[in-house]
Scaffold this motif. Structure first.
Motif, short mmCIF file in Angstrom:
data_model
loop_
_atom_site.label_atom_id
_atom_site.label_comp_id
_atom_site.label_asym_id
_atom_site.label_seq_id
_atom_site.Cartn_x
_atom_site.Cartn_y
_atom_site.Cartn_z
N LEU A 69 0.86 -1.19 0.00
CA LEU A 69 0.00 0.00 0.00
C LEU A 69 0.89 1.23 0.00
N ALA A 70 0.58 2.22 -0.82
CA ALA A 70 1.34 3.47 -0.84
C ALA A 70 0.46 4.61 -0.37
N PHE A 71 1.03 5.49 0.46
CA PHE A 71 0.28 6.67 0.91
C PHE A 71 1.24 7.85 1.00
N THR A 72 0.82 8.99 0.42
CA THR A 72 1.65 10.20 0.45
C THR A 72 1.16 11.13 1.56
N PHE A 73 2.07 11.54 2.42
CA PHE A 73 1.72 12.42 3.55
C PHE A 73 1.93 13.87 3.11
N ASP A 74 0.82 14.60 2.95
CA ASP A 74 0.94 15.97 2.45
C ASP A 74 0.77 17.02 3.54
N LYS A 75 0.73 16.57 4.82
CA LYS A 75 0.66 17.55 5.91
C LYS A 75 1.53 17.09 7.08
N PRO A 76 2.11 18.04 7.81
CA PRO A 76 2.98 17.64 8.92
C PRO A 76 2.18 17.14 10.13
N GLY A 77 2.83 16.39 10.99
CA GLY A 77 2.19 15.89 12.21
C GLY A 77 2.68 14.49 12.55
N THR A 78 2.15 13.94 13.65
CA THR A 78 2.47 12.56 14.03
C THR A 78 1.23 11.72 13.76
N PHE A 79 1.38 10.69 12.92
CA PHE A 79 0.24 9.89 12.50
C PHE A 79 0.42 8.45 12.98
N TYR A 80 -0.47 8.03 13.88
CA TYR A 80 -0.44 6.66 14.39
C TYR A 80 -1.24 5.77 13.46
N TYR A 81 -0.86 4.51 13.41
CA TYR A 81 -1.66 3.55 12.63
C TYR A 81 -1.58 2.18 13.28
N PHE A 82 -2.48 1.31 12.91
CA PHE A 82 -2.52 -0.03 13.49
C PHE A 82 -3.18 -0.98 12.50
N CYS A 83 -3.27 -2.27 12.88
CA CYS A 83 -3.92 -3.28 12.05
C CYS A 83 -5.27 -3.59 12.69
N THR A 84 -6.36 -3.47 11.91
CA THR A 84 -7.69 -3.69 12.51
C THR A 84 -7.92 -5.17 12.82
N ILE A 85 -7.18 -6.05 12.12
CA ILE A 85 -7.34 -7.50 12.37
C ILE A 85 -6.56 -7.91 13.62
N HIS A 86 -5.35 -7.31 13.78
CA HIS A 86 -4.50 -7.59 14.95
C HIS A 86 -4.20 -6.24 15.62
N PRO A 87 -5.14 -5.74 16.43
CA PRO A 87 -5.06 -4.32 16.86
C PRO A 87 -3.90 -4.01 17.81
N TRP A 88 -3.14 -5.04 18.25
CA TRP A 88 -1.94 -4.77 19.05
C TRP A 88 -0.79 -4.29 18.17
N MET A 89 -0.94 -4.46 16.84
CA MET A 89 0.10 -4.00 15.91
C MET A 89 -0.02 -2.49 15.75
N ASN A 90 0.96 -1.74 16.30
CA ASN A 90 0.94 -0.28 16.26
C ASN A 90 2.20 0.26 15.60
N GLY A 91 2.06 1.36 14.91
CA GLY A 91 3.21 2.05 14.33
C GLY A 91 2.90 3.53 14.23
N ALA A 92 3.90 4.32 13.84
CA ALA A 92 3.68 5.76 13.71
C ALA A 92 4.58 6.35 12.63
N ILE A 93 4.06 7.34 11.94
CA ILE A 93 4.84 8.11 10.97
C ILE A 93 4.88 9.55 11.47
N VAL A 94 6.08 10.08 11.64
CA VAL A 94 6.24 11.48 12.05
C VAL A 94 6.60 12.28 10.79
N VAL A 95 5.70 13.17 10.39
CA VAL A 95 5.93 13.97 9.19
C VAL A 95 6.41 15.35 9.62
N SER A 96 7.66 15.63 9.34
CA SER A 96 8.22 16.91 9.78
C SER A 96 8.09 17.93 8.66
N GLN A 97 8.03 19.18 9.06
CA GLN A 97 7.84 20.27 8.13
C GLN A 97 9.20 20.92 7.90
N ASP A 98 9.49 21.27 6.67
CA ASP A 98 10.75 21.97 6.40
C ASP A 98 10.59 23.43 6.79
#
Ligand SMILES: [Cu+2]
Length: 320
Positions: free
Chosen positions: A111-140
């Protein structure tokens, strides 16, 4: 001979290619892998993380490609999954926030996703909800101030005139590059453009700050002589306009603009749990193992020092 129009066209074409090329150089593609065993919430999993890497810092307009290297179906869904405590209590539903959702995707799919705004974005797996990750999008953050349209501000203070050219207003703000959560000092002065002289009498004005179409600050006041100053702290990033209205009760307004950036030190780094229990790093739940026993030992020593003598005497008494 080459036609001059053709040469102009050629120059424009080369410029356009250069601009597009430059943008491509800056936007990056990064991969996050779902490793084999990620579906297993328990100690015996070999997976070092649910998502690898679990926290990834990128720039605005970078694209993340999630690759399913496991043998099970997973999702990449923005929001927060369950943490270790919730999992131990049998809670099995995360909270999607609707920003992105892959839906179920099979092994070896991506899956590809382009982050067009800054911030901290958490994500997880709805099938295995203990699976957690995060993308930190920094602003120049540029090293120079611009107006809200992105034009570099070369000269300080910034000079603007009322429409009728009756009043010249000089405004400066410090620091020039505004970050959220940091105090900004505004200093302004009113001049007569015809004589280049300062207004030496008390001048009424209204100082207004507008952000995203909303008035977030307003102060009706009068200068002592030619100028005055104001302080303000911004909570949100984005373009802002500073207005000096009704200067000298002449119903005249001057407008200045700039951009407020997210303060990098304010970007949240708090992540639920980003790896299986057996692979936890020192500083997470293993603190219980390393900090817990010494505290228990200390408590025992204190109790022993206070009550130990009585206990010993009692035992000695028994022997006699
Ligand atoms: Cu999953």
């Amino acid at each position: 001979m080459l036609d001059s129009k053709f040469i102009i066209f050629l120059i424009l074409l080369i410029s356009a290619i250069t601009v597009c090329g430059t943008q491509n150089v800056f936007a990056e593609n990064r991969t996050v892998t779902i490793p084999f065993g990620a579906s297993n919430p328990h100690f015996e999993t070999e997976a070092p993380f649910w998502y690898t890497p679990p926290i990834l810092t990128i720039h605005v307009n970078d694209t993340i490609v999630w690759l399913n290297s496991d043998r099970e179906v997973h999702t990449v869904t923005s929001g927060k999954g369950v943490d270790r405590g919730e999992f131990s209590q049998g809670k099995m539903e995360g909270k999607p926030d609707g920003y992105f959702d892959s839906g179920p995707f099979k092994p070896s799919q991506s899956l590809a996703f382009t982050f067009d705004k800054p911030g901290t974005f958490y994500y997880f797996c709805t099938i295995h909800p203990w699976m957690n990750g995060a993308i930190v999008v920094s602003q120049d953050i540029p090293d120079y101030a611009t107006d809200a349209e992105g034009n570099k501000i070369n000269k300080w203070p910034v000079v603007k005139y009322t429409d009728d050219k009756m009043v010249e207003t000089d405004l400066s703000w410090e620091p020039h590059i505004i970050l959220t959560g940091e105090q900004v000092t505004f200093v302004f002065n009113f001049y007569n453009p015809a004589t280049s002289s300062e207004f030496m009498t008390s001048t009424p004005y209204r100082f207004v700050i507008v952000q995203n179409g909303t008035e977030i600050f307003s102060s009706e006041d009068s200068t002592q002589y030619s100028g005055a100053y104001k302080y303000f702290v911004f909570n949100k990033s984005g373009p802002v306009e500073f207005r000096l209205e009704n200067i000298g009760n002449m119903n005249e307004t001057v407008r200045f603009s700039t951009f407020v950036f997210d303060n990098p030190s304010e970007i949240k780094k708090e992540i639920p749990v980003i790896q299986p229990a057996r692979n936890l790093q020192l500083g997470q739940e293993t603190q219980i193992v390393f900090v817990g026993p010494p505290i228990a030992a200390l408590a025992f020593i204190i109790i022993w020092a206070k009550w130990g003598d009585k206990f010993k005497k009692k035992r000695t008494g028994e022997k006699l």
